[in-house]
Design an enzyme around this catalytic site. Sequence first.
Site, PDB file in Angstrom:
ATOM      1  N   HIS A  55      38.163  -3.031  64.443  1.00 47.60           N
ATOM      2  CA  HIS A  55      38.755  -4.170  63.724  1.00 47.60           C
ATOM      3  C   HIS A  55      38.507  -3.942  62.234  1.00 47.60           C
ATOM      4  O   HIS A  55      37.392  -4.175  61.737  1.00 47.60           O
ATOM      5  CB  HIS A  55      38.121  -5.484  64.184  1.00 47.60           C
ATOM      6  CG  HIS A  55      38.328  -5.764  65.650  1.00 47.60           C
ATOM      7  ND1 HIS A  55      39.394  -6.495  66.123  1.00 47.60           N
ATOM      8  CD2 HIS A  55      37.622  -5.394  66.746  1.00 47.60           C
ATOM      9  CE1 HIS A  55      39.321  -6.580  67.456  1.00 47.60           C
ATOM     10  NE2 HIS A  55      38.260  -5.918  67.853  1.00 47.60           N
ATOM     11  N   ARG A  57      40.156  -5.375  59.613  1.00 48.70           N
ATOM     12  CA  ARG A  57      40.354  -6.564  58.730  1.00 48.70           C
ATOM     13  C   ARG A  57      41.262  -6.214  57.542  1.00 48.70           C
ATOM     14  O   ARG A  57      42.390  -5.894  57.706  1.00 48.70           O
ATOM     15  CB  ARG A  57      39.025  -7.155  58.235  1.00 48.70           C
ATOM     16  CG  ARG A  57      37.914  -7.243  59.263  1.00 48.70           C
ATOM     17  CD  ARG A  57      38.160  -8.232  60.347  1.00 48.70           C
ATOM     18  NE  ARG A  57      36.973  -8.396  61.193  1.00 48.70           N
ATOM     19  CZ  ARG A  57      37.031  -8.776  62.453  1.00 48.70           C
ATOM     20  NH1 ARG A  57      38.164  -9.065  63.033  1.00 48.70           N
ATOM     21  NH2 ARG A  57      35.921  -8.909  63.171  1.00 48.70           N
ATOM     22  N   LYS A 141      48.057  -4.263  72.317  1.00 48.75           N
ATOM     23  CA  LYS A 141      46.775  -4.911  72.620  1.00 48.75           C
ATOM     24  C   LYS A 141      47.035  -6.318  73.104  1.00 48.75           C
ATOM     25  O   LYS A 141      47.742  -7.103  72.450  1.00 48.75           O
ATOM     26  CB  LYS A 141      45.904  -4.944  71.362  1.00 48.75           C
ATOM     27  CG  LYS A 141      44.634  -5.809  71.471  1.00 48.75           C
ATOM     28  CD  LYS A 141      43.560  -5.154  72.331  1.00 48.75           C
ATOM     29  CE  LYS A 141      42.349  -6.021  72.589  1.00 48.75           C
ATOM     30  NZ  LYS A 141      41.382  -6.085  71.519  1.00 48.75           N
ATOM     31  N   HIS A 176      41.914  -6.965  76.674  1.00 51.74           N
ATOM     32  CA  HIS A 176      40.657  -7.726  76.653  1.00 51.74           C
ATOM     33  C   HIS A 176      40.763  -8.643  77.865  1.00 51.74           C
ATOM     34  O   HIS A 176      41.493  -9.627  77.846  1.00 51.74           O
ATOM     35  CB  HIS A 176      40.570  -8.519  75.346  1.00 51.74           C
ATOM     36  CG  HIS A 176      39.312  -9.296  75.191  1.00 51.74           C
ATOM     37  ND1 HIS A 176      38.508  -9.203  74.075  1.00 51.74           N
ATOM     38  CD2 HIS A 176      38.699 -10.195  76.009  1.00 51.74           C
ATOM     39  CE1 HIS A 176      37.462  -9.992  74.209  1.00 51.74           C
ATOM     40  NE2 HIS A 176      37.563 -10.620  75.371  1.00 51.74           N
ATOM     41  N   ASP A 301      34.337  -1.024  69.138  1.00 50.65           N
ATOM     42  CA  ASP A 301      34.613  -2.450  68.903  1.00 50.65           C
ATOM     43  C   ASP A 301      33.968  -2.914  67.597  1.00 50.65           C
ATOM     44  O   ASP A 301      33.395  -4.011  67.520  1.00 50.65           O
ATOM     45  CB  ASP A 301      34.186  -3.325  70.079  1.00 50.65           C
ATOM     46  CG  ASP A 301      34.933  -4.666  70.084  1.00 50.65           C
ATOM     47  OD1 ASP A 301      35.753  -4.891  69.167  1.00 50.65           O
ATOM     48  OD2 ASP A 301      34.690  -5.469  70.998  1.00 50.65           O
ATOM     49  N   HIS A 305      32.003  -9.173  60.441  1.00 47.10           N
ATOM     50  CA  HIS A 305      32.116 -10.543  59.915  1.00 47.10           C
ATOM     51  C   HIS A 305      31.099 -10.677  58.794  1.00 47.10           C
ATOM     52  O   HIS A 305      30.174  -9.865  58.686  1.00 47.10           O
ATOM     53  CB  HIS A 305      31.817 -11.570  61.010  1.00 47.10           C
ATOM     54  CG  HIS A 305      32.819 -11.563  62.109  1.00 47.10           C
ATOM     55  ND1 HIS A 305      34.061 -12.148  61.980  1.00 47.10           N
ATOM     56  CD2 HIS A 305      32.797 -11.012  63.346  1.00 47.10           C
ATOM     57  CE1 HIS A 305      34.740 -11.977  63.104  1.00 47.10           C
ATOM     58  NE2 HIS A 305      34.005 -11.285  63.952  1.00 47.10           N
TER      59      HIS A 305
HETATM   60  O1  DOR Z   1      33.352  -9.905  69.608  1.00 47.41           O
HETATM   61  C1  DOR Z   1      34.537  -9.713  69.373  1.00 47.41           C
HETATM   62  N1  DOR Z   1      34.993  -9.653  68.100  1.00 47.41           N
HETATM   63  N2  DOR Z   1      35.391  -9.602  70.392  1.00 47.41           N
HETATM   64  C2  DOR Z   1      36.723  -9.608  70.186  1.00 47.41           C
HETATM   65  O2  DOR Z   1      37.442  -9.565  71.159  1.00 47.41           O
HETATM   66  C3  DOR Z   1      37.278  -9.713  68.825  1.00 47.41           C
HETATM   67  C4  DOR Z   1      36.321  -9.234  67.826  1.00 47.41           C
HETATM   68  C5  DOR Z   1      36.702  -9.634  66.417  1.00 47.41           C
HETATM   69  O3  DOR Z   1      37.841  -9.345  66.012  1.00 47.41           O
HETATM   70  O4  DOR Z   1      35.864 -10.152  65.698  1.00 47.41           O
HETATM   71 ZN    ZN Z   2      37.680  -5.759  69.868  1.00 44.10          ZN
END
Ligand code: DOR
Ligand code: ZN
Length: 411
Positions: A55, A57, A141, A176, A301, A305
């Site tokens: 991810h 962002r 996805k 997912h 994954d 954040h």
């Molecule tokens: O923990 C997660 N964070 N699981 C997800 O499916 C999405 C991901 C996110 O984009 O933060």
């Molecule tokens: Zn993910």
Amino acid sequence: MKKLYINTILNNKIQNVLVEEDIITYIGNDFKSADKIIDAKHSYIMPGIIDPHTHIRDMGQADKEDWLSASKAAMKGGVTMLFDMPNTKPPTVDLNTLNQKRKAAKKSLVKYRFNVAATSVNYDKVVEILQSKPDDVAALKMFFAGSNSNEFVNDLEVIKRYFELSLKFDIPVIIHTEWQDCVAKYSADFSNPTIFDHNLMRHRECAVKGTEIALKLAGEIGNKIVNAHTSVAEELDLIRQYKKKVNVFCEVTPHHLLINEDILEKVGNFGKVNPPLRTSKDNEALWEGINDGTVDFIGTDHAPHKISEKLLAFDKAPSGFPGLETNLRLMLNEVNKGNLSLKRLIELTSTNVARVFDLQAYGKIEKGYYADFIFINLDKKWEIKAADFESKAKYTPFEGFTGKGDLIMIN
Ligand code: DOR
Ligand code: ZN
């Protein structure tokens, strides 16, 4: 530009590797002429990691991560190609948003592909994307449950239509599989939940339910599916059983493999992730899957954040943490511990990813293949310190972990 890497250890032999532009053109003992000679000093050479689950962002969430910081993190973790997930701001749901992402991704220091969101409202837009024959889209996805995510799909007809599309365009659907109805049912039991309830709210049954639905449908339709971040033993059992007749591929993450809910006491919301960290029994089951071939590849994954968000109360803190800079170290440490061979690790981190997503000339160190390779030292010791991350997300549930085996150079 010709580069000759000398003294590399490849297939247990000391060899030289010649690279011309971005392609491996020779492997052997000759000392070929080159513009640049790099001494690998008897370190192991392995294909760069291809991470199918990142991810990144950027755009509306560049404060969490952007393509430059993510790709720097990738390089530090030995990742030479990553697949970006579509749950961004804006989400990758049509040609327009895909083009916005293409523009943002120009900052990347590593190669990349995009995964496109498959939701109940953008089917026609996905068709348009696929009809444009993009060479940078790896997969669709789909989320079966909400998770900082694109709209989730629980409608079997919609799932079926996407699976048919996946078959028609020969493109995998990464799923997912946690099932929303089930998550909602279990979550309703908790009025004031904490991180210790996360594994019960997003109950193991929910992941198993979605996996079973996906396997049955893919069995009928015959398309390729990827069970993303497989987290519980029963899911793995189902995949093992269905693999004989269904085109299913199994992804695991380093965190579901190596840690479990016991760590939450120490790390709190920094260990909040979807699917949740499970139990030590599940760790063991995933290892069995690594060793018997049920698991096909590792995805990080990487889900950055802001630290300020992760410090919020449990119900407000977002799920996910960075993984690009911990994966290789953690897994090389497992090689050192004798839990898997380096050969198996290479399959899991590159060769199988290239095979499943049809990345031609990637994932192996052979003549004619792309020169996406890295050098590792199995004896180099490390301690994980998130403060040193290139990722903007400077925290990890693996903080303070120590081990052996690290990246020393990337081509
Ligand atoms: O923990 C997660 N964070 N699981 C997800 O499916 C999405 C991901 C996110 O984009 O933060
Ligand atoms: Zn993910």
